[in-house]
Design an enzyme around this catalytic site. Structure first.
Site, PDB file in Angstrom:
ATOM      1  N   ARG A  27      27.831  26.279  33.197  1.00 19.43           N
ATOM      2  CA  ARG A  27      26.841  27.354  33.252  1.00 19.43           C
ATOM      3  C   ARG A  27      26.784  28.043  34.615  1.00 19.43           C
ATOM      4  O   ARG A  27      26.073  29.030  34.791  1.00 19.43           O
ATOM      5  CB  ARG A  27      25.446  26.799  32.931  1.00 19.43           C
ATOM      6  CG  ARG A  27      25.366  26.156  31.569  1.00 19.43           C
ATOM      7  CD  ARG A  27      23.993  25.590  31.330  1.00 19.43           C
ATOM      8  NE  ARG A  27      23.009  26.642  31.166  1.00 19.43           N
ATOM      9  CZ  ARG A  27      22.671  27.180  30.012  1.00 19.43           C
ATOM     10  NH1 ARG A  27      23.250  26.765  28.901  1.00 19.43           N
ATOM     11  NH2 ARG A  27      21.773  28.127  29.946  1.00 19.43           N
ATOM     12  N   GLY A 101      17.262  31.776  35.110  1.00 15.89           N
ATOM     13  CA  GLY A 101      16.730  33.046  34.612  1.00 15.89           C
ATOM     14  C   GLY A 101      16.571  34.027  35.754  1.00 15.89           C
ATOM     15  O   GLY A 101      17.136  33.823  36.840  1.00 15.89           O
ATOM     16  N   LYS A 486      41.532  36.581  27.470  1.00  9.29           N
ATOM     17  CA  LYS A 486      41.812  35.183  27.839  1.00  9.29           C
ATOM     18  C   LYS A 486      42.632  35.128  29.112  1.00  9.29           C
ATOM     19  O   LYS A 486      42.348  34.334  30.012  1.00  9.29           O
ATOM     20  CB  LYS A 486      42.579  34.453  26.728  1.00  9.29           C
ATOM     21  CG  LYS A 486      41.832  34.042  25.506  1.00  9.29           C
ATOM     22  CD  LYS A 486      40.784  32.974  25.691  1.00  9.29           C
ATOM     23  CE  LYS A 486      39.459  33.510  26.134  1.00  9.29           C
ATOM     24  NZ  LYS A 486      38.459  33.859  25.185  1.00  9.29           N
ATOM     25  N   GLU A 489      40.603  36.214  32.233  1.00 10.02           N
ATOM     26  CA  GLU A 489      39.567  35.267  32.653  1.00 10.02           C
ATOM     27  C   GLU A 489      40.114  34.107  33.454  1.00 10.02           C
ATOM     28  O   GLU A 489      39.504  33.678  34.416  1.00 10.02           O
ATOM     29  CB  GLU A 489      38.915  34.636  31.412  1.00 10.02           C
ATOM     30  CG  GLU A 489      37.917  35.451  30.719  1.00 10.02           C
ATOM     31  CD  GLU A 489      37.360  34.688  29.531  1.00 10.02           C
ATOM     32  OE1 GLU A 489      38.102  34.448  28.557  1.00 10.02           O
ATOM     33  OE2 GLU A 489      36.184  34.316  29.575  1.00 10.02           O
ATOM     34  N   HIS A 505      49.596  57.601  23.948  1.00  9.61           N
ATOM     35  CA  HIS A 505      48.579  58.509  24.483  1.00  9.61           C
ATOM     36  C   HIS A 505      48.158  58.128  25.894  1.00  9.61           C
ATOM     37  O   HIS A 505      47.125  58.593  26.372  1.00  9.61           O
ATOM     38  CB  HIS A 505      47.361  58.551  23.546  1.00  9.61           C
ATOM     39  CG  HIS A 505      47.711  59.026  22.169  1.00  9.61           C
ATOM     40  ND1 HIS A 505      48.088  60.318  21.900  1.00  9.61           N
ATOM     41  CD2 HIS A 505      47.789  58.355  20.990  1.00  9.61           C
ATOM     42  CE1 HIS A 505      48.369  60.436  20.602  1.00  9.61           C
ATOM     43  NE2 HIS A 505      48.196  59.260  20.042  1.00  9.61           N
TER      44      HIS A 505
END
Ligand code: F6R
Length: 609
Positions: A27, A101, A486, A489, A505
């Site tokens: 995290r 938070g 992937k 990262e 294009h």
């Protein structure tokens, strides 16, 4: 973003907190810290960098005590540094806080508190919470936390200890996850259950705007007005082993290998070949509602957004319902056209991605019925949706998503087949052929994973290239974007995913011999067109790796190298194509050396906007 843990019991808190933080390090890993109540006061230890540097710091003299909190940080307010690392304390070190938070009104609060004499030592929004609680404290920590939370705007999961109340931990949350693990004479807190699965599988998911008082004996909860709240206990069916590396060098590789099992689990009880049916209990959408849907809006971010791209193709093809897909971060700001005939499908591994949850609320508030496709039982997306289709991938720890993606695809295929069944948009032969093909997918993924030595050779050839262009057509455009994501990262290489027809294009200008093109060229309506696009790249001295089917010999004359996947229905091919793309990203990154499971600047669960 950020992981928080807490422990109160009779064991030494330090090893339990560190172990919990290890499982939450996905995290965030900019800094880490713990605070332990040691009888005299609160012993706070913090260190910038990954958890390992905190562990080194604690090696010879860990804090002692049986109550504590811990934090692993993904920096938002203030650069990664020792000073900005959590836990944060009030003026005299009597109250200590960890936080996940963003406190949006922190500047206003900080100015007010500073004017009142509070002294700040960090640049964080979290420190404001510690001082705000101090300003309300007169011997009752629970009351002080409750009053402080009423003044906070934004999102928070706060876990708080006070020197003068060593028998309790007080926790509060709004929009950031917080789960309590119930033990026997001991309790645990974590941003997710992985933090304490080793000790208990009995968990309580706390509500928004709730305060939880945790003591050795148990817990009590209230809302921000002080009214008592009761919550059910959930039994978690993940076990601690699922969150271990299990002999693999990285979680990412382990999770790639878990895909056949995860896909089977996601199908289990939902796809039955004997009954010729798809059943989706838990979806909570009636047949009449399915018949009356006039559009579907899918809300997701990142890899989950790529799953939604494939889901759009499948649902439109099989059910003839128009599907709109949107980055969750964009949806809410453009006043989307959503009403009671719209079905919202929210796709999120964690179920906690703030942009996605806010998008969910926006669609719900406009009258849409919402179904969540998520991997985490009890997550915000699951709780706030009308129905849930869980992907049974098990805990995904590596930051780069793999098994969550393929199981999201599986869940969306099941929804497509189910809706087609109810709406009668498929003839039975076609429906049976598709169900059979879906059933085969886990075994076919297993075949790819049984032997990929060729792929490792290919990855070794390309890891020194300057970048990659991924091109595909149709439903595999999702694969091209996901393959590029992937590699970006985890190897920090430049990579782009493009619709092959769009190459001429613009992007074809980038082609040179050091910029490799990965072309998804499995059997499809547009296979011949893909061959043409490969030719165009080759004609400009490009180097092409094709992802093609096992028996395709034609491709050998076009591509420089070929990675093989078994043949399946075009609609389902993204599941099989994902596997070599994930492995390529993994082995290219391995050659280049970054931290594969914890790539720089990223965190697994993005709880900021
Ligand atoms: C990429 C990746 C992210 C997530 C995105 C959404 O490998 O993992 O792009 O897909 O942050 O996360 P969830 O699915 O938890 O909402």
């Amino acid at each position: 973003m950020c992981g928080i843990v807490g422990y109160i019991g009779r064991q030494q808190a330090c090893p339990i907190l560190i172990d919990g933080l290890k499982r939450l390090e996905y995290r965030g890993y900019d800094s880490a810290g713990i605070a332990v109540l040691d009888g005299d006061g609160i012993d706070v230890r913090r260190s910038v960098g990954k958890l390992a540097s905190l562990e080194r710091m604690l090696e010879n003299c860990p804090p002692t005590g049986c109550v504590g909190v811990g934090h692993t940080r993904w920096a938002t307010h203030g650069r990664p540094s020792d000073e900005n690392a959590h836990p944060h304390s009030d003026c005299n070190g009597g109250i200590t806080v960890v936080h996940n938070g963003i406190i949006e009104n922190y500047m206003e609060l900080k100015n007010r508190l500073a004017a009142g004499g509070h002294v700040f030592t960090s640049e964080t929004d979290t420190e404001v919470a510690a001082h705000l609680i101090e300003s309300h404290y007169s011997g009752d920590l629970t009351e002080a936390v409750r009053l402080a939370c009423r003044e906070l705007d934004g999102s928070f999961a706060l876990v708080v200890v006070a020197r003068d109340e060593p028998d309790r931990i007080v926790a509060a949350r709004r929009h950031s996850p917080l789960v309590i693990g119930l033990g026997d004479g001991e309790q645990f807190l974590g941003s997710d259950v992985a933090a304490f699965l080793k000790y208990t599988r009995r968990a309580i998911y706390t509500d928004d705007d709730s305060i939880t008082v945790v003591t050795r004996e148990g817990i009590s909860m209230m809302d921000l007005d002080g009214n008592a709240v009761e919550k059910d206990v959930s039994n978690i069916d993940w076990d601690a082993g699922m969150a271990e590396r299990g002999g693999y060098e990285h979680f990412m590789l382990k999770e790639i290998h878990e895909q056949p099992r995860a896909l089977r689990e996601t199908m289990r009880g939902r796809l039955s070949l004997e009954n010729d049916r798809v059943e989706l209990p838990g979806l909570n959408v009636t047949d009449d509602e399915i018949r009356n849907i006039d559009r579907i809006v899918m809300i997701a971010c990142g890899t989950a957004y790529h799953a939604s791209m494939a889901g759009k193709y499948a649902i439109e093809a099989l059910c003839r319902i128009p599907v709109e897909i949107d980055f969750a971060s964009e949806l809410r700001y453009r006043n989307p056209i959503v009403d009671e005939h719209t079905l919202g499908i929210v796709i999120s591994q964690s179920g906690e991605t703030l942009d996605t949850v806010v998008g969910l609320r926006e669609a719900k508030q406009k009258g849409a019925k919402i179904v969540a496709v998520t991997n985490v039982v009890g997550s915000m997306a699951a709780r706030e949706s009308d129905g849930v289709l869980y992907t049974y991938a098990g805990p995904e720890i590596a930051v780069a998503s793999t098994k969550a993606y393929t199981t999201q695809l599986m869940a969306l295929y099941l929804i497509a087949l189910y809706f087609a069944q109810v709406r009668g948009t498929l003839d039975e032969n076609c429906a049976r052929r598709l169900r059979d093909a879906l059933w085969e997918l886990p075994g076919q993924a297993e075949l790819i994973l049984n032997d990929y030595s060729d792929l490792i050779d290919v990855a070794q050839h390309y890891y020194c290239y300057n970048g990659f262009l991924y091109m595909a057509r149709g439903i595999n455009l999702a694969s091209a974007l996901e393959g590029a994501l992937k590699i970006k990262e985890i190897s920090y290489m430049h990579a782009e995913g493009y619709a092959a027809g769009e190459m001429k294009h613009g992007p074809i200008a980038m082609i040179d011999p050091t910029f490799a093109t990965v072309a998804v060229a499995v059997q499809s309506k547009t296979y011949d067109k893909m061959l043409g696009n490969i030719r165009e790249v080759k004609a400009r001295s490009g180097d092409v790796i094709a992802i093609a089917n096992t028996h395709d010999q034609v491709i050998n004359d076009y591509a420089d190298r070929v990675l093989r996947v078994p043949e399946t229905e075009e609609l389902f091919s993204p599941v099989l194509v994902a596997v070599p793309l994930q492995l390529m990203a993994y082995f290219v990154a391995k050659g280049r050396g970054p931290a594969i499971d914890q790539p720089r600047n990223l965190a697994k669960t993005v709880t900021v906007e």
